[in-house]
Design a protein around this motif. Structure first.
Motif, PDB file in Angstrom:
ATOM      1  N   LEU A 167      50.889  -5.900  19.981  1.00 31.30           N
ATOM      2  CA  LEU A 167      51.964  -6.198  19.038  1.00 31.30           C
ATOM      3  C   LEU A 167      52.411  -7.654  19.139  1.00 31.30           C
ATOM      4  O   LEU A 167      52.666  -8.299  18.111  1.00 31.30           O
ATOM      5  CB  LEU A 167      53.152  -5.262  19.288  1.00 31.30           C
ATOM      6  CG  LEU A 167      54.372  -5.469  18.381  1.00 31.30           C
ATOM      7  CD1 LEU A 167      53.995  -5.354  16.910  1.00 31.30           C
ATOM      8  CD2 LEU A 167      55.477  -4.478  18.742  1.00 31.30           C
ATOM      9  N   VAL A 168      52.504  -8.190  20.347  1.00 32.64           N
ATOM     10  CA  VAL A 168      52.865  -9.600  20.501  1.00 32.64           C
ATOM     11  C   VAL A 168      51.835 -10.480  19.792  1.00 32.64           C
ATOM     12  O   VAL A 168      52.193 -11.424  19.072  1.00 32.64           O
ATOM     13  CB  VAL A 168      52.975  -9.992  21.992  1.00 32.64           C
ATOM     14  CG1 VAL A 168      53.167 -11.498  22.138  1.00 32.64           C
ATOM     15  CG2 VAL A 168      54.147  -9.259  22.650  1.00 32.64           C
ATOM     16  N   GLY A 169      50.559 -10.158  19.965  1.00 34.03           N
ATOM     17  CA  GLY A 169      49.521 -10.906  19.275  1.00 34.03           C
ATOM     18  C   GLY A 169      49.682 -10.837  17.765  1.00 34.03           C
ATOM     19  O   GLY A 169      49.544 -11.848  17.057  1.00 34.03           O
ATOM     20  N   ALA A 181      48.208 -15.891  19.100  1.00 39.95           N
ATOM     21  CA  ALA A 181      47.774 -14.557  18.684  1.00 39.95           C
ATOM     22  C   ALA A 181      46.475 -14.172  19.386  1.00 39.95           C
ATOM     23  O   ALA A 181      46.349 -13.083  19.957  1.00 39.95           O
ATOM     24  CB  ALA A 181      47.592 -14.514  17.172  1.00 39.95           C
ATOM     25  N   ARG A 182      45.487 -15.074  19.376  1.00 38.73           N
ATOM     26  CA  ARG A 182      44.206 -14.786  20.010  1.00 38.73           C
ATOM     27  C   ARG A 182      44.376 -14.574  21.515  1.00 38.73           C
ATOM     28  O   ARG A 182      43.758 -13.665  22.090  1.00 38.73           O
ATOM     29  CB  ARG A 182      43.227 -15.931  19.752  1.00 38.73           C
ATOM     30  CG  ARG A 182      41.887 -15.775  20.462  1.00 38.73           C
ATOM     31  CD  ARG A 182      40.915 -16.859  20.049  1.00 38.73           C
ATOM     32  NE  ARG A 182      40.419 -16.600  18.707  1.00 38.73           N
ATOM     33  CZ  ARG A 182      39.387 -15.812  18.436  1.00 38.73           C
ATOM     34  NH1 ARG A 182      38.731 -15.222  19.421  1.00 38.73           N
ATOM     35  NH2 ARG A 182      38.992 -15.619  17.209  1.00 38.73           N
ATOM     36  N   ASP A 183      45.213 -15.392  22.146  1.00 40.73           N
ATOM     37  CA  ASP A 183      45.432 -15.242  23.588  1.00 40.73           C
ATOM     38  C   ASP A 183      45.953 -13.844  23.924  1.00 40.73           C
ATOM     39  O   ASP A 183      45.515 -13.236  24.913  1.00 40.73           O
ATOM     40  CB  ASP A 183      46.423 -16.299  24.084  1.00 40.73           C
ATOM     41  CG  ASP A 183      45.819 -17.700  24.109  1.00 40.73           C
ATOM     42  OD1 ASP A 183      44.579 -17.811  24.022  1.00 40.73           O
ATOM     43  OD2 ASP A 183      46.591 -18.675  24.203  1.00 40.73           O
ATOM     44  N   TRP A 184      46.876 -13.340  23.110  1.00 40.15           N
ATOM     45  CA  TRP A 184      47.451 -12.026  23.377  1.00 40.15           C
ATOM     46  C   TRP A 184      46.487 -10.903  23.028  1.00 40.15           C
ATOM     47  O   TRP A 184      46.394  -9.906  23.755  1.00 40.15           O
ATOM     48  CB  TRP A 184      48.789 -11.870  22.657  1.00 40.15           C
ATOM     49  CG  TRP A 184      49.883 -12.563  23.404  1.00 40.15           C
ATOM     50  CD1 TRP A 184      50.338 -13.835  23.219  1.00 40.15           C
ATOM     51  CD2 TRP A 184      50.620 -12.025  24.506  1.00 40.15           C
ATOM     52  NE1 TRP A 184      51.319 -14.123  24.142  1.00 40.15           N
ATOM     53  CE2 TRP A 184      51.516 -13.037  24.939  1.00 40.15           C
ATOM     54  CE3 TRP A 184      50.618 -10.802  25.167  1.00 40.15           C
ATOM     55  CZ2 TRP A 184      52.399 -12.843  26.000  1.00 40.15           C
ATOM     56  CZ3 TRP A 184      51.496 -10.602  26.226  1.00 40.15           C
ATOM     57  CH2 TRP A 184      52.373 -11.624  26.632  1.00 40.15           C
ATOM     58  N   ALA A 204      42.158  -2.284  17.120  1.00 42.50           N
ATOM     59  CA  ALA A 204      43.148  -3.037  16.336  1.00 42.50           C
ATOM     60  C   ALA A 204      43.204  -4.490  16.785  1.00 42.50           C
ATOM     61  O   ALA A 204      43.277  -5.408  15.959  1.00 42.50           O
ATOM     62  CB  ALA A 204      44.525  -2.385  16.466  1.00 42.50           C
ATOM     63  N   ALA A 205      43.166  -4.715  18.098  1.00 42.84           N
ATOM     64  CA  ALA A 205      43.225  -6.080  18.617  1.00 42.84           C
ATOM     65  C   ALA A 205      42.005  -6.882  18.172  1.00 42.84           C
ATOM     66  O   ALA A 205      42.129  -8.039  17.750  1.00 42.84           O
ATOM     67  CB  ALA A 205      43.320  -6.061  20.142  1.00 42.84           C
ATOM     68  N   ARG A 206      40.814  -6.272  18.244  1.00 44.52           N
ATOM     69  CA  ARG A 206      39.600  -6.966  17.805  1.00 44.52           C
ATOM     70  C   ARG A 206      39.652  -7.253  16.307  1.00 44.52           C
ATOM     71  O   ARG A 206      39.270  -8.330  15.852  1.00 44.52           O
ATOM     72  CB  ARG A 206      38.371  -6.122  18.142  1.00 44.52           C
ATOM     73  CG  ARG A 206      38.111  -5.958  19.632  1.00 44.52           C
ATOM     74  CD  ARG A 206      36.742  -5.343  19.873  1.00 44.52           C
ATOM     75  NE  ARG A 206      36.553  -5.008  21.296  1.00 44.52           N
ATOM     76  CZ  ARG A 206      36.547  -3.777  21.773  1.00 44.52           C
ATOM     77  NH1 ARG A 206      36.733  -2.749  20.973  1.00 44.52           N
ATOM     78  NH2 ARG A 206      36.355  -3.562  23.067  1.00 44.52           N
ATOM     79  N   GLN A 207      40.102  -6.254  15.550  1.00 46.15           N
ATOM     80  CA  GLN A 207      40.183  -6.413  14.097  1.00 46.15           C
ATOM     81  C   GLN A 207      41.097  -7.578  13.723  1.00 46.15           C
ATOM     82  O   GLN A 207      40.735  -8.450  12.935  1.00 46.15           O
ATOM     83  CB  GLN A 207      40.716  -5.122  13.471  1.00 46.15           C
ATOM     84  CG  GLN A 207      40.996  -5.189  11.981  1.00 46.15           C
ATOM     85  CD  GLN A 207      39.735  -5.198  11.148  1.00 46.15           C
ATOM     86  OE1 GLN A 207      38.835  -4.414  11.388  1.00 46.15           O
ATOM     87  NE2 GLN A 207      39.662  -6.094  10.173  1.00 46.15           N
ATOM     88  N   GLN A 208      42.298  -7.600  14.295  1.00 45.16           N
ATOM     89  CA  GLN A 208      43.278  -8.620  13.920  1.00 45.16           C
ATOM     90  C   GLN A 208      42.916  -9.992  14.483  1.00 45.16           C
ATOM     91  O   GLN A 208      43.330 -11.011  13.944  1.00 45.16           O
ATOM     92  CB  GLN A 208      44.675  -8.199  14.362  1.00 45.16           C
ATOM     93  CG  GLN A 208      45.191  -6.932  13.680  1.00 45.16           C
ATOM     94  CD  GLN A 208      45.075  -6.994  12.176  1.00 45.16           C
ATOM     95  OE1 GLN A 208      44.078  -6.605  11.588  1.00 45.16           O
ATOM     96  NE2 GLN A 208      46.108  -7.517  11.530  1.00 45.16           N
ATOM     97  N   ARG A 209      42.126 -10.023  15.540  1.00 47.96           N
ATOM     98  CA  ARG A 209      41.665 -11.299  16.081  1.00 47.96           C
ATOM     99  C   ARG A 209      40.530 -11.885  15.247  1.00 47.96           C
ATOM    100  O   ARG A 209      40.520 -13.090  14.950  1.00 47.96           O
ATOM    101  CB  ARG A 209      41.186 -11.091  17.518  1.00 47.96           C
ATOM    102  CG  ARG A 209      40.702 -12.370  18.213  1.00 47.96           C
ATOM    103  CD  ARG A 209      39.982 -12.048  19.497  1.00 47.96           C
ATOM    104  NE  ARG A 209      38.773 -11.266  19.229  1.00 47.96           N
ATOM    105  CZ  ARG A 209      38.066 -10.648  20.160  1.00 47.96           C
ATOM    106  NH1 ARG A 209      38.440 -10.690  21.426  1.00 47.96           N
ATOM    107  NH2 ARG A 209      36.983  -9.952  19.839  1.00 47.96           N
ATOM    108  N   ASP A 210      39.589 -11.028  14.844  1.00 47.69           N
ATOM    109  CA  ASP A 210      38.358 -11.524  14.220  1.00 47.69           C
ATOM    110  C   ASP A 210      38.372 -11.508  12.696  1.00 47.69           C
ATOM    111  O   ASP A 210      37.816 -12.408  12.067  1.00 47.69           O
ATOM    112  CB  ASP A 210      37.170 -10.684  14.710  1.00 47.69           C
ATOM    113  CG  ASP A 210      36.996 -10.769  16.221  1.00 47.69           C
ATOM    114  OD1 ASP A 210      37.405 -11.793  16.804  1.00 47.69           O
ATOM    115  OD2 ASP A 210      36.462  -9.812  16.808  1.00 47.69           O
TER     116      ASP A 210
END
Length: 217
Positions: A167-169, A181-184, A204-210
């Motif tokens: 969520l922080v990311g 964002a990427r760091d988190w 979700a983290a991979r999706q929102q990062r990439d």
């Protein structure tokens, strides 16, 4: 659709009795946004989940207006000096109510996680209010508060750390800070405690990062 009802509350700071609207029932539609913002059909319920005294500005959930509510001299002083001067000058918005509730929570010495949740809800209200600048302001404040909560192992339950790290990311992504964002997002795998039930957080983290998208399914 959201159903509201009138309730009567007594402020624990100034003892004023006033009426407010509370949520009786609501149902969501369309899933949740990627920052967990869940919307309802018709009237949005968020602004009616907290209440503001129309005399001094003290703000909180319904339980914060019971006899069990603790009001210290410091809290009372802050309410009268910072919230009371602006109350009544204009209709209070949902985001302003949550901002006041977050201030009250800080003055009460509550955990950063609780303050962060209130600030996040202020940002969600800003989306419904169409206030982009205030939305970004509250997203940043919520991110900082969640980060502070995550700094302490006692501040967040172990099984919730991966979700809040994600969520922080997502909050930093939404305010345009791609590096933070990427760091988190990259920290999420280290916070997973049960692969089977938390795989969705990793996805979700991979999706929102990439390749960010707006809605969860």
């Amino acid at each position: 659709m959201t159903t509201l009802q009138q309730i009567e509350l007594q402020c624990p700071v100034c003892e004023t009795r006033f009426r407010s609207q509370a949520v009786v029932s609501t149902n969501s539609f369309g899933g949740k946004r990627t920052d967990f913002h869940e919307r309802a059909a018709g009237t949005q319920p968020l602004p009616y989940l907290v209440h503001t005294c129309n005399r001094c500005g003290y703000t909180g959930a319904e339980r914060d207006f019971t006899e069990e509510a603790e009001v210290t001299p410091i809290l009372r002083e802050h309410v009268w000096s910072e919230l009371a001067p602006v109350i009544g000058k204009a209709p209070i918005t949902g985001s302003e109510k949550y901002e006041a509730a977050a201030k009250v929570a800080e003055w009460q010495g509550l955990e950063p996680r609780h303050v962060a949740d209130l600030l996040l809800r202020a940002a969600w209200c800003c989306v419904d209010e169409g206030d982009i600048e205030a939305e970004r302001f509250f997203r940043r404040k919520a991110a900082w508060a969640f980060e502070k909560a995550l700094e302490s192992w006692d501040g967040v339950a172990r099984e919730e750390r991966a979700v809040l790290t994600y969520l922080v990311g997502e909050l930093w992504r939404r305010v345009g800070d791609a590096k933070s964002a990427r760091d988190w997002f990259d920290k999420v795998p280290a916070e997973i405690v049960e692969q089977a039930t938390q795989q969705w957080v990793l996805d979700a983290a991979r999706q929102q990062r990439d390749c960010p998208r707006e809605w969860f399914g």
